[in-house]
Design an enzyme around this catalytic site. Structure first.
Site, PDB file in Angstrom:
ATOM      1  N   CYS A 162      18.637  16.649  37.658  1.00  0.00           N
ATOM      2  CA  CYS A 162      17.916  17.746  38.304  1.00  0.00           C
ATOM      3  C   CYS A 162      16.412  17.523  38.385  1.00  0.00           C
ATOM      4  CB  CYS A 162      18.208  19.055  37.578  1.00  0.00           C
ATOM      5  SG  CYS A 162      19.969  19.418  37.507  1.00  0.00           S
ATOM      6  N   HIS A 301      11.060  25.283  36.089  1.00  0.00           N
ATOM      7  CA  HIS A 301      12.402  24.776  36.378  1.00  0.00           C
ATOM      8  C   HIS A 301      13.368  25.963  36.430  1.00  0.00           C
ATOM      9  CE1 HIS A 301      15.491  21.786  36.706  1.00  0.00           C
ATOM     10  NE2 HIS A 301      16.083  22.151  35.576  1.00  0.00           N
ATOM     11  N   HIS A 335      20.319  26.445  42.558  1.00  0.00           N
ATOM     12  CA  HIS A 335      19.900  25.176  41.946  1.00  0.00           C
ATOM     13  C   HIS A 335      20.466  24.016  42.761  1.00  0.00           C
ATOM     14  CE1 HIS A 335      18.638  22.168  39.309  1.00  0.00           C
ATOM     15  NE2 HIS A 335      19.168  22.559  38.156  1.00  0.00           N
ATOM     16  N   PHE A 394      19.669  16.730  33.178  1.00  0.00           N
ATOM     17  CA  PHE A 394      20.628  16.135  32.258  1.00  0.00           C
ATOM     18  C   PHE A 394      20.203  14.698  31.962  1.00  0.00           C
ATOM     19  CE2 PHE A 394      24.713  18.754  33.370  1.00  0.00           C
ATOM     20  CZ  PHE A 394      24.126  19.866  32.803  1.00  0.00           C
TER      21      PHE A 394
END
Length: 406
Positions: A162, A301, A335, A394
């Site tokens: 991400c 974020h 997202h 991640f």
């Protein structure tokens, strides 16, 4: 402030909020969620809703590209074209050997993968498309953008989950500072709204299980329970400040610095104290020659997952104790994984340019444990001289971009 500033001379976006920058910016500033149960392919799955880009304009893309390219590449091509046009550049006359392309993507052509695998299982090997591999592999998005614009300098795809889009922008800045390019088309793209990807994230416990899709993505809200899957592409055209000035083009903003770190803590969970994210924010400020007090806005974020929002709030409060304005676009846009950092970088550029911080959608009851200066419900208008855009992924990837007014 550092002399190693890079000009943002053009921006492009295609998101669930609109087919271009202006449409997306307007919807984000309205604070209206784009989540809806739009895909019949998701019916019956653990999560049936997502944030999807409106129907693509085949005329803009070209029917041949609709047939031969995966959706993640199609989105990126549209965003890149808008960004190059916005920069006022003529691809027919520029020195293509000095133009680079760096695009972030976390997954690649997962839609193509699922469809072609179904063909193989149901109808046999002869029915698998000969275009399967070039449609699937993530690097092809950089190659296709280079092909479309005659960019013959370095081209590559960054994959840091991400944080991929933000990593691409930071990498593009490095290429310009190293004088390997004069222009870089940089950003991120993702088209993950597929049955397998959605189910994977749902079974991981990352997605919201809300009954109402429009209120499902709730960054920093006390009732947040996960993110909403989304697709999008965001692209910036980056040049050295002197080169932009020489052709008489005023930048929208300056990319003043970047910071990149790794947690080395857990495959999917952030460090509980956010140590890597703290280092990334401080590295971006040091790179830009800025002090923490200079920061007036953070585009967070802000995934709306219970753990991420807690850790990020701790990080922001530790690095920026003077309480700058904080927002998350994921309440509106969902997202978009590898595209998120690039889309949010464009939004941060627009905040600096227009002196506007958009609201965090669905922030009905800010979590009192987070203690951030959150913008909710309506836009906040104030001069934004310096803003940070946070991206975490991640694998423990942390990327922070620092933007400032020209």
């Amino acid at each position: 402030m550092s002399a190693a500033q890079i000009a943002v001379t053009g921006v492009g976006m295609i998101t669930p909020a609109g087919a271009d920058v202006n449409e997306t910016w307007h919807r984000v500033c309205e604070g209206a969620s784009t989540a809806a149960a739009v895909s019949p392919e998701l019916a019956g799955l653990p999560v049936e809703f997502c944030c999807a880009v409106p129907e693509l304009d085949v005329g803009r893309l070209g029917r041949r590209n609709v047939l031969r390219l995966d959706r993640f590449t199609q989105l990126a091509l549209l965003a890149a074209r808008e960004a190059v046009d916005d920069a006022g550049l003529d691809t027919g006359t520029w020195d293509g050997a000095r133009v680079g392309v760096v695009i972030g993507c976390g997954i690649g052509g997962v839609g193509t993968w699922e469809k072609q695998h179904a063909r193989l299982r149901e109808h046999g090997a002869s029915t698998v498309s000969p275009l399967f591999i070039p449609m699937l592999i993530p690097n092809m998005v950089a190659g296709e953008i280079a092909l479309a614009h005659g960019a013959r300098g370095p081209s590559l795809v960054t994959s840091t989950a991400c944080a991929s889009g933000a990593t691409a922008i930071a990498t593009a800045r490095d290429l310009l500072l190293a004088n390997r390019c004069d222009i870089v088309i940089a950003g991120g793209t993702e088209a993950p709204n597929t049955p397998l990807t959605t189910t994977g994230f749902a079974n991981l416990g990352a997605l919201s299980q809300a009954q109402d899709p429009t209120t499902a993505s709730r960054p920093f809200d006390v009732d947040r329970d996960g993110f909403v899957m989304a697709e999008a592409a965001g692209v910036l055209v980056l040049e050295r400040v002197d080169d932009a000035a020489a052709r008489g083009h005023r930048p929208r903003a300056l990319l003043a610095g970047s910071g990149m770190t790794t947690d080395a803590h857990h495959p999917t969970s952030p460090h509980p104290e956010g140590l890597g994210a703290v280092r990334a924010m401080r590295a971006a400020l040091d790179d830009a020659g800025l002090a923490p007090r200079d920061v007036e806005h953070v585009n967070a974020h802000g995934t709306a997952t219970p753990l991420n929002d807690v850790v990020e709030s701790r990080v922001i409060n530790q690095v920026l104790p003077h309480r700058p304005l904080v927002t998350s676009a994921k309440g509106v846009l969902g997202h978009s994984l590898g595209a998120a950092g690039a889309v949010e970088a464009v939004l941060t550029v627009l905040s600096v340019q227009h002196s506007i911080v958009p609201p965090t959608a669905n922030l009905d009851s800010p979590d009192p444990a987070l203690d951030l200066n959150l913008v909710g419900k309506t836009v906040r208008q104030q001069p934004i001289g310096v803003a940070l855009s946070n991206s975490f992924g991640f694998g423990g990837h942390n990327v922070v971009l620092a933007f400032c007014r020209p």
